[in-house]
Design a protein around this motif. Structure first.
Motif, PDB file in Angstrom:
ATOM      1  N   ASN C 379       0.845  -1.190   0.000  1.00 39.94           N
ATOM      2  CA  ASN C 379       0.000   0.000   0.000  1.00 39.94           C
ATOM      3  C   ASN C 379       0.874   1.232   0.000  1.00 39.94           C
ATOM      4  OD1 ASN C 379      -2.505  -1.602   0.573  1.00 39.94           O
ATOM      5  ND2 ASN C 379      -1.328  -2.031   2.436  1.00 39.94           N
ATOM      6  N   PRO C 380       1.509   1.501  -1.115  1.00 34.60           N
ATOM      7  CA  PRO C 380       2.527   2.555  -1.118  1.00 34.60           C
ATOM      8  C   PRO C 380       2.012   3.918  -0.637  1.00 34.60           C
ATOM      9  CG  PRO C 380       1.957   1.851  -3.366  1.00 34.60           C
ATOM     10  CD  PRO C 380       1.358   0.875  -2.430  1.00 34.60           C
ATOM     11  N   ALA C 381       0.792   4.264  -1.021  1.00 38.54           N
ATOM     12  CA  ALA C 381       0.269   5.571  -0.629  1.00 38.54           C
ATOM     13  C   ALA C 381       0.135   5.672   0.885  1.00 38.54           C
ATOM     14  CB  ALA C 381      -1.080   5.818  -1.301  1.00 38.54           C
ATOM     15  N   GLU C 382      -0.460   4.655   1.481  1.00 40.11           N
ATOM     16  CA  GLU C 382      -0.637   4.688   2.930  1.00 40.11           C
ATOM     17  C   GLU C 382       0.709   4.681   3.647  1.00 40.11           C
ATOM     18  OE1 GLU C 382      -2.407   2.931   0.873  1.00 40.11           O
ATOM     19  OE2 GLU C 382      -4.406   2.447   1.597  1.00 40.11           O
ATOM     20  N   VAL C 383       1.636   3.928   3.106  1.00 41.50           N
ATOM     21  CA  VAL C 383       2.945   3.867   3.762  1.00 41.50           C
ATOM     22  C   VAL C 383       3.616   5.237   3.728  1.00 41.50           C
ATOM     23  CG1 VAL C 383       5.252   2.845   3.687  1.00 41.50           C
ATOM     24  CG2 VAL C 383       3.248   1.404   3.319  1.00 41.50           C
ATOM     25  N   LEU C 384       3.548   5.897   2.576  1.00 42.18           N
ATOM     26  CA  LEU C 384       4.153   7.226   2.471  1.00 42.18           C
ATOM     27  C   LEU C 384       3.486   8.197   3.450  1.00 42.18           C
ATOM     28  CD1 LEU C 384       4.594   7.386  -1.397  1.00 42.18           C
ATOM     29  CD2 LEU C 384       6.442   7.491   0.288  1.00 42.18           C
ATOM     30  N   GLU C 385       2.196   8.091   3.543  1.00 36.85           N
ATOM     31  CA  GLU C 385       1.449   8.926   4.493  1.00 36.85           C
ATOM     32  C   GLU C 385       1.963   8.698   5.919  1.00 36.85           C
ATOM     33  OE1 GLU C 385      -2.693   8.106   4.123  1.00 36.85           O
ATOM     34  OE2 GLU C 385      -3.133  10.187   3.602  1.00 36.85           O
TER      35      GLU C 385
END
Lengths: 398, 398, 398
Positions: C379-385
């Motif tokens: 979940n790249p987006a959530e991880v970056l968040e």
């Protein structure tokens, strides 16, 4: 047997106090408790990693590796172990460093160790040299630590010497324990450590010696097989004999591969050079007698070639216990028709055991990590408990 | 003097603002405050580490090392320093990288620096080249930083050039300060930086130059001794002379080792090549004149051999202050009967000073770390305070 | 476009599920979403770093690099990317490791991967070999992961093969996107990937192939220019043709550099060897025909020399769109009068574009990091968040 709680409990019951700030040079210098603790810590570290829990115990610090012989497996295993625990690997490349002999072993050992927590050394080429060199380094850093030159005691891990290959033998043994479902199931099992033909010459003795020196401690019947003239160091045979005596197992020697394989539960067919020839080679190198070395090489290759029938064939494998002995090797193996025309093992045998062979190798990083862990943590069980509680993720997870 | 609170207070009083985002290339480019701060930060980092407190100030980032000459000590010191602060060392091996000359120094410097926080360079072989090269690299990354190519300014640490060896001289000086119980006790002390015979030739001038360039700043009587023809760079002598003038010490030169040792409190006997010969060698290399180089080498060895009496003997040591001068060396030394037949120092002298010599070397990782620290932290005192408060353990402790 | 919130939102809308636990070998194996996500993650990681926020997603783990050809830029980019994410780089130096061929690719791949999260390989020398080798390694570790030999699936990053150079092409493209203010501004832009003369011979085809294979996906008019006989792999031309068809752009080929530069918005003049000659060379190496190789080399150099007029001159640059096309190069370039007498580009052209050229190179570490990130985070987006929220400082700040 292999849940973390039980392993930690087990470790807590073992006496590992002498491992603290100490080296791991020969398995037979370690007590049964210490050997058992090393397996248990290795297994615990693996379980933690499988659960994505970091077992970093160092926030900084160096793990120094000194390889005096080519290596892939052990090099990466050492690097992995250091990394797992939080140490950064720094190679001591003697070419780039111009390490001299004599006086300067002591000096170099101190000079590289100001922030070193562990030193891993492979020095397996010359009989009577490798292990001795490690002890020199160890004595040097011990003295440096004592007199305050070094703030911490770098501990040594023997990554293969002329006598033993403890990280290999211990990884092999951990593989056996897991394969047979526990050390308690090994009593009476027959393991054949057998010489096998290889077209190359001069392979170190440390693997067969490491195997008989360690495997003889678990009540197994250890058979060492080799053609006449391929004797290993007598001192190590003596170790195996004594070990076997204490644990109700046996250690025997034979000049017949067939006899060794007969009914065996585990077979470890692997080439090595005769101890006596290795001694001669060491002396020839000492004298700088390159002609002598070339002559010896030819002689040894010719000698080897007389024993091409020492190969791990399907036929031989059929004679093992139910035809299903566990085939082991430290890798890379000389595989007939693959890496050589004729070698240590038939391709079909090797192929059938590829997966377990790779898994066998996979124990090494954890074994090395366990050796480091036990030399650095005075209360290994409590520390492991705390690491689990800390629950630091190895890989980021939401 | 050496408790953390006092050190941090001291650092807070010193002006280190110009060190921020700046290089460490020559000690004489640094103010007294900056020199003092470097010692203090080095000592503070050591105290923190001794208390098992991590002084990581980087969570990621590279420390790039570029060694154009063999090295053990400095290589490991740089690696240790980077690791202590949280940087991963990445070697720029020019063989593997095919770094070209001219235009591409600028290019390469930027290409390796996208995530580099520090670059350590050893380039000590050719007169007029090493330091110049470092300045080229520095200018290149400064420009890259200014125009936004680089997100951070990689700062340079001179790990030995043709002119100075600041990490060595600073480590040596920190050793002196600790040995004499503080910089305030050094006024009027006599230090002899003396040439000594070595069977090898062409040793860099950067150590004697570094020593006289730095040691002349503390009110000591600095004596540079060497046979005729072994002059060092005149510019550096000039630095030493000016330094001495400012601090009430002195800088003198003699062609007698005996005179230099007489009553000395500190002696630093070490071989080096004559400046003028090194210039000729540099030119010969430039012209690719290999015959000329071989001829020069022979000439220099013959020249050296005329001065075998320039050795640090027990007899000479007796003439020092109370016969107990502090013997220093950057290591490895050429020890009579140990690493060579006749060399820089008698074995019994060296042996007596082995422990302090190793400790002397032990300051280098901390000195390098301090140089990096001060080039990266704008408020070093406050940061050290916070690091102590943070109390992150270096090695896991229950 | 380039604030973190928008980037993360964008990433969340893209389908990257197939990138998870997968390799990055050829850009044309990746969907438009995957390509877009790679740029977006690269940009996000850069923004985080510029804000001094650590994007470590690994607490330990190895990034293994295997370079079968010299490299500075890509080597340091890979090291930087690994370090940024928390992986320690371990070089597999085949010289020190004696990696054999055939069977043992599978074995070695597993042996080095017990704690490897990513493997970066450069293998660009032989047509038909490099990419194939990468797929062999990939298959080996995939199998190792499946059967439990490996606890994690090491993913591969192609650091240049015989077919593609995806980290270069992607970095180049990210540079274009940033220069033109967004991918939406590229429709109808003309990009000239042109052969240029170089006094050296045998430069890999992977750059021009990588460029036409990727740049044809964004609605641009891609022109491939080269003298007759310098064809690239027909399969890759086919890829470019199909790409262009889908996006309303075009892919054309010409034997005139002039024609290619005419009105171009972007020019990429660079030498490469003819595909057909590289095939012959590969075969000659296979046959061990060193005479044939030398003969071929002479022939190729003579062939090259007929095309010295293929240089990026000021005159040619004037014919580009408003005389201001973006000049690109993967570096190092053969610059007239600087790194060679006559080469790919006039010095004044190169100088004018130095800053953008260096910035172009600066995208590579982030592109590689993004490739690793997307192969490891489901979940790249959530991880970056979460990484932003975590706010861990990269460099200590008060």
């Amino acid at each position: 047997m292999y849940n973390l709680k039980d392993l930690i409990k087990r470790i807590g019951e073992l006496n590992t106090s002498d491992m603290y700030l100490n080296d791991f040079l020969l398995t037979w210098e370690k007590s049964d408790d210490e050997i058992a603790a090393t397996f248990a810590v290795a297994d615990a570290l693996r379980l933690l990693r499988e659960q994505n829990i970091s077992s970093k115990i160092f926030d900084s610090g160096l793990g120094i590796s000194l390889f005096r012989d080519n290596s892939t497996r052990t090099r990466f295993s050492f690097a992995s172990a250091c990394n797992l625990l939080g140490l950064e690997v720094q190679d001591l490349d003697e070419g780039k460093s111009q390490i001299a002999h004599g006086e300067t072993v002591r000096e170099t050992a101190n000079m590289i160790s100001f922030m070193a927590d562990v030193i891993g050394i492979r020095d397996d080429m010359y009989i009577g040299k490798g292990n001795k060199y490690m002890r020199e380094v160890s004595a040097a850093v011990q003295e440096g630590y004592k007199d305050g030159t070094l703030e911490q005691r770098p501990t040594l891990v023997n990554l293969q010497c002329d006598i033993d290959h403890p990280t290999q033998a211990m990884a092999d043994m951990d593989h056996i324990i897991h394969t047979f479902g526990g050390v308690e199931n090994l009593k009476g099992k027959k393991i054949a450590m057998s010489w096998a033909y290889s077209p190359s010459y001069g392979k170190p003795l440390s693997v067969p010696q490491g195997i008989i020196g360690l495997m003889s401690r678990f009540g197994m019947d250890v058979v060492l097989a080799h053609p006449e003239g391929y004797e290993v160091m007598p001192e190590v045979e003596e170790v195996a004999r004594k070990n076997a005596g204490k644990t109700g197992g046996s250690f025997t020697r034979t000049n017949s591969m067939k006899e060794a394989f007969e009914g065996a539960d585990i077979v470890y067919p692997k080439s090595w050079a005769p101890f006596e020839a290795m001694q001669r080679r060491t002396n020839l190198y000492g004298e700088g007698d390159m002609d002598g070395i070339q002559k010896l090489e030819k002689e040894l290759l010719a000698h080897n070639a007389q024993h091409k029938d020492w190969a791990c064939t399907e036929e031989l494998m059929k004679t093992t216990n139910a035809g299903k002995a566990l085939y082991m090797h430290c890798l890379p193996a000389d595989i007939n028709g693959v890496s050589c025309d004729e070698g240590e093992v038939e391709a079909s045998v090797f192929d059938r055991y590829r997966e377990p062979l790779y898994k066998e190798a996979g124990y090494k990083p954890y074994i090395i990590a366990a050796m480091i862990f036990l030399s650095k943590m005075q209360n290994p069980a409590e520390v492991l408990e705390n690491i689990e509680k800390r629950g630091q993720k190895r890989v980021f997870k939401l």
